[in-house]
Design a protein around this motif. Sequence first.
Motif, PDB file in Angstrom:
ATOM      1  N   GLY A  49      35.297 -41.731 -11.972  1.00  0.00           N
ATOM      2  CA  GLY A  49      35.602 -42.155 -10.876  1.00  0.00           C
ATOM      3  C   GLY A  49      34.205 -42.221  -9.884  1.00  0.00           C
ATOM      4  O   GLY A  49      33.257 -42.726 -10.466  1.00  0.00           O
ATOM      5  N   SER A  50      34.100 -41.618  -8.945  1.00  0.00           N
ATOM      6  CA  SER A  50      32.806 -41.685  -8.218  1.00  0.00           C
ATOM      7  C   SER A  50      31.755 -40.382  -8.417  1.00  0.00           C
ATOM      8  O   SER A  50      30.815 -40.628  -7.864  1.00  0.00           O
ATOM      9  CB  SER A  50      33.076 -41.614  -6.682  1.00  0.00           C
ATOM     10  OG  SER A  50      33.914 -42.663  -6.301  1.00  0.00           O
ATOM     11  N   LYS A  51      31.955 -39.717  -9.461  1.00  0.00           N
ATOM     12  CA  LYS A  51      31.110 -38.623  -9.883  1.00  0.00           C
ATOM     13  C   LYS A  51      30.117 -39.483 -10.798  1.00  0.00           C
ATOM     14  O   LYS A  51      30.593 -39.740 -11.918  1.00  0.00           O
ATOM     15  CB  LYS A  51      31.691 -37.360 -10.179  1.00  0.00           C
ATOM     16  CG  LYS A  51      32.515 -36.494  -9.047  1.00  0.00           C
ATOM     17  CD  LYS A  51      33.165 -35.452  -9.625  1.00  0.00           C
ATOM     18  CE  LYS A  51      34.223 -34.730  -8.429  1.00  0.00           C
ATOM     19  NZ  LYS A  51      34.804 -33.453  -9.012  1.00  0.00           N
ATOM     20  N   VAL A  52      28.644 -38.968 -10.652  1.00  0.00           N
ATOM     21  CA  VAL A  52      27.971 -39.434 -11.730  1.00  0.00           C
ATOM     22  C   VAL A  52      27.082 -38.469 -12.155  1.00  0.00           C
ATOM     23  O   VAL A  52      26.759 -37.624 -11.435  1.00  0.00           O
ATOM     24  CB  VAL A  52      27.001 -40.715 -11.307  1.00  0.00           C
ATOM     25  CG1 VAL A  52      28.048 -42.063 -10.838  1.00  0.00           C
ATOM     26  CG2 VAL A  52      26.096 -40.521 -10.014  1.00  0.00           C
ATOM     27  N   GLY A  53      26.337 -38.650 -13.376  1.00  0.00           N
ATOM     28  CA  GLY A  53      25.478 -37.553 -13.824  1.00  0.00           C
ATOM     29  C   GLY A  53      25.972 -37.111 -15.395  1.00  0.00           C
ATOM     30  O   GLY A  53      26.308 -37.993 -16.081  1.00  0.00           O
ATOM     31  N   ALA A  54      25.834 -35.750 -15.720  1.00  0.00           N
ATOM     32  CA  ALA A  54      26.059 -35.447 -17.101  1.00  0.00           C
ATOM     33  C   ALA A  54      26.583 -33.861 -17.081  1.00  0.00           C
ATOM     34  O   ALA A  54      26.075 -33.215 -16.312  1.00  0.00           O
ATOM     35  CB  ALA A  54      24.860 -35.464 -17.880  1.00  0.00           C
ATOM     36  N   VAL A  55      27.636 -33.632 -17.968  1.00  0.00           N
ATOM     37  CA  VAL A  55      27.994 -32.285 -18.182  1.00  0.00           C
ATOM     38  C   VAL A  55      28.467 -32.145 -19.347  1.00  0.00           C
ATOM     39  O   VAL A  55      28.563 -32.979 -20.315  1.00  0.00           O
ATOM     40  CB  VAL A  55      29.463 -32.259 -17.320  1.00  0.00           C
ATOM     41  CG1 VAL A  55      29.131 -32.290 -15.819  1.00  0.00           C
ATOM     42  CG2 VAL A  55      30.204 -33.040 -17.511  1.00  0.00           C
ATOM     43  N   SER A  56      28.249 -30.884 -19.792  1.00  0.00           N
ATOM     44  CA  SER A  56      28.590 -30.380 -21.365  1.00  0.00           C
ATOM     45  C   SER A  56      29.803 -29.343 -21.036  1.00  0.00           C
ATOM     46  O   SER A  56      29.512 -28.485 -20.276  1.00  0.00           O
ATOM     47  CB  SER A  56      27.431 -29.766 -21.923  1.00  0.00           C
ATOM     48  OG  SER A  56      27.574 -29.395 -22.989  1.00  0.00           O
ATOM     49  N   LEU A  57      30.598 -29.473 -21.812  1.00  0.00           N
ATOM     50  CA  LEU A  57      31.830 -28.520 -22.214  1.00  0.00           C
ATOM     51  C   LEU A  57      31.910 -28.044 -23.218  1.00  0.00           C
ATOM     52  O   LEU A  57      31.753 -28.641 -24.458  1.00  0.00           O
ATOM     53  CB  LEU A  57      32.985 -29.485 -21.668  1.00  0.00           C
ATOM     54  CG  LEU A  57      33.362 -29.703 -20.239  1.00  0.00           C
ATOM     55  CD1 LEU A  57      32.769 -31.213 -20.258  1.00  0.00           C
ATOM     56  CD2 LEU A  57      34.731 -29.895 -20.121  1.00  0.00           C
ATOM     57  N   ALA A  58      32.124 -26.424 -23.440  1.00  0.00           N
ATOM     58  CA  ALA A  58      32.332 -25.879 -24.608  1.00  0.00           C
ATOM     59  C   ALA A  58      33.676 -25.450 -24.721  1.00  0.00           C
ATOM     60  O   ALA A  58      33.682 -24.455 -23.637  1.00  0.00           O
ATOM     61  CB  ALA A  58      30.979 -25.115 -25.023  1.00  0.00           C
ATOM     62  N   VAL A  59      34.491 -25.678 -25.408  1.00  0.00           N
ATOM     63  CA  VAL A  59      35.783 -24.850 -25.579  1.00  0.00           C
ATOM     64  C   VAL A  59      35.981 -24.079 -26.907  1.00  0.00           C
ATOM     65  O   VAL A  59      35.395 -24.528 -27.834  1.00  0.00           O
ATOM     66  CB  VAL A  59      36.836 -26.006 -25.827  1.00  0.00           C
ATOM     67  CG1 VAL A  59      38.316 -25.319 -25.796  1.00  0.00           C
ATOM     68  CG2 VAL A  59      36.940 -27.128 -24.530  1.00  0.00           C
ATOM     69  N   PRO A  60      36.155 -22.858 -26.618  1.00  0.00           N
ATOM     70  CA  PRO A  60      36.442 -21.901 -27.860  1.00  0.00           C
ATOM     71  C   PRO A  60      37.048 -22.342 -29.024  1.00  0.00           C
ATOM     72  O   PRO A  60      38.185 -23.012 -28.996  1.00  0.00           O
ATOM     73  CB  PRO A  60      37.179 -20.784 -27.113  1.00  0.00           C
ATOM     74  CG  PRO A  60      37.092 -20.644 -25.903  1.00  0.00           C
ATOM     75  CD  PRO A  60      37.085 -22.142 -25.469  1.00  0.00           C
ATOM     76  N   GLY A  61      36.438 -22.484 -30.266  1.00  0.00           N
ATOM     77  CA  GLY A  61      37.107 -23.097 -31.489  1.00  0.00           C
ATOM     78  C   GLY A  61      36.720 -24.614 -31.453  1.00  0.00           C
ATOM     79  O   GLY A  61      37.166 -25.076 -32.440  1.00  0.00           O
ATOM     80  N   GLY A  62      36.102 -25.118 -30.524  1.00  0.00           N
ATOM     81  CA  GLY A  62      35.932 -26.661 -30.927  1.00  0.00           C
ATOM     82  C   GLY A  62      34.394 -27.170 -30.468  1.00  0.00           C
ATOM     83  O   GLY A  62      33.587 -26.157 -30.080  1.00  0.00           O
ATOM     84  N   ASP A  63      34.162 -28.105 -30.873  1.00  0.00           N
ATOM     85  CA  ASP A  63      32.692 -28.754 -30.842  1.00  0.00           C
ATOM     86  C   ASP A  63      32.542 -28.975 -29.327  1.00  0.00           C
ATOM     87  O   ASP A  63      33.438 -29.291 -28.666  1.00  0.00           O
ATOM     88  CB  ASP A  63      32.606 -29.933 -31.535  1.00  0.00           C
ATOM     89  CG  ASP A  63      32.871 -29.550 -33.108  1.00  0.00           C
ATOM     90  OD1 ASP A  63      32.404 -28.352 -33.490  1.00  0.00           O
ATOM     91  OD2 ASP A  63      33.149 -30.563 -33.916  1.00  0.00           O
ATOM     92  N   PRO A  64      31.338 -28.879 -29.023  1.00  0.00           N
ATOM     93  CA  PRO A  64      30.835 -29.168 -27.682  1.00  0.00           C
ATOM     94  C   PRO A  64      30.793 -30.722 -27.207  1.00  0.00           C
ATOM     95  O   PRO A  64      30.690 -31.321 -28.280  1.00  0.00           O
ATOM     96  CB  PRO A  64      29.583 -28.593 -27.409  1.00  0.00           C
ATOM     97  CG  PRO A  64      29.041 -28.470 -28.799  1.00  0.00           C
ATOM     98  CD  PRO A  64      30.239 -28.265 -29.711  1.00  0.00           C
ATOM     99  N   VAL A  65      31.092 -31.200 -25.958  1.00  0.00           N
ATOM    100  CA  VAL A  65      31.365 -32.365 -25.696  1.00  0.00           C
ATOM    101  C   VAL A  65      30.437 -32.634 -24.388  1.00  0.00           C
ATOM    102  O   VAL A  65      30.310 -31.848 -23.540  1.00  0.00           O
ATOM    103  CB  VAL A  65      32.678 -32.759 -25.192  1.00  0.00           C
ATOM    104  CG1 VAL A  65      32.747 -34.257 -24.703  1.00  0.00           C
ATOM    105  CG2 VAL A  65      33.669 -32.564 -26.533  1.00  0.00           C
TER     106      VAL A  65
END
Length: 401
Positions: A49-65
């Motif tokens: 949407g209107s948010k721009v930039g970069a974020v990293s998400l780490a979920v337990p048991g999964g690869d980071p995105v």
Amino acid sequence: MVTVVQLAEHAPAVSVPLPDATGRALAASRIVDAAPDPYRTGCWTLRAGSKVGAVSLAVPGGDPVTVRITPKVPIARLFFLIGYSVDPHGWREGQVEVGDHRELLPALAHAVERQVDRALRQGLLQGYRAVEDSALVVRGRIREAEQIRRRFGAALPVEIAYDEFTTDIAENRILRAAVERLLRLPGVPRDVRRRLLHQRARLADISPLVRGQELPAWHATRLNARYQQALHLARVVLDGSSPEHTAGGLSIEGFLFNMNKLFEDFVTVALREVFRATDRTCRLQDPHHLDEAGEIRMKPDLVLYGPEGTPQAVADAKYKAEKSGGYPDGDLYQMLAYCTALGLREGHLVYAKGNAPHAAHRVRHAGIVIHQLALDLDRGPADLLGEIRSLAWQMAPGATV
């Protein structure tokens, strides 16, 4: 293995292979619109949407995105909007260096590092800081109430307060916090990261800020003039940080700009600067009530007051028209409410230029005219500020300098 998803602001949705847990985490974060792809098993459709930039998400048991969202506005124009919004008097075109970076986060990290380096070339700024301490000798003044409360009449140690001349002041603490924040973000180029590490070493003796607490206050003076541009950019970094939390095991780290808020800030600040030299006064986010009982609150982005102190114009900034065929009708209803409550015959909606042309609507049985205008963000800073001046004189044709 890190999955990198590249999106563009307000672009069509893309289908990306993601584990369900990661897709649900993205949907819950509201960073992007995320939903299971009905046509591809194991994929999620993602739309920025209107948010721009970069974020990293780490979920337990999964690869980071890592999700990177590029703005539609050119990077150089984006930094003009940022710089003018936070410091319209100190802004100068070309003052903020973004290098050859085409993405927001690398450009921001480069710009902050260059400004911090420029600020620290003459050494760390020193100033006075208020200190409260317990000591065996008197320095400054005795805190009598604390002495009685904590020492029960004992002579030593003494509860004292004094001003210390030090480098551990608000300005340096803010710079250190911004540098450390950038070092934790995903997507900062290696050469910029190396230079940021050098700046952190220069600020190593400065006390770190505690997360969650408000930034220490500083005031622009002749003594900290060389710091001011760096401090403004540092504030952008610290204010634009995305939430960092581990609720349910989810960890989010990143930096996001809300383009809606940035556009609103630029339009209202630029209009206020035009009227500053006139007999009119601007109030931003001016609180009013729609009803006589004072139960329905509203806050127009900008209300212009005449010399006698009565409202003379109202404006609201809207970053993007959501319909391909024109501006959203809901904006018209909102502006009609503003005009009615303020007793005005005209209202002004200011958009970032999209598909819809300029328009004016006269409301039936009310005689209120609602203007819808668009600013072309692809134009240069001088032309863009010229459009703002034209809008200002349309809002208040009788204003005197």
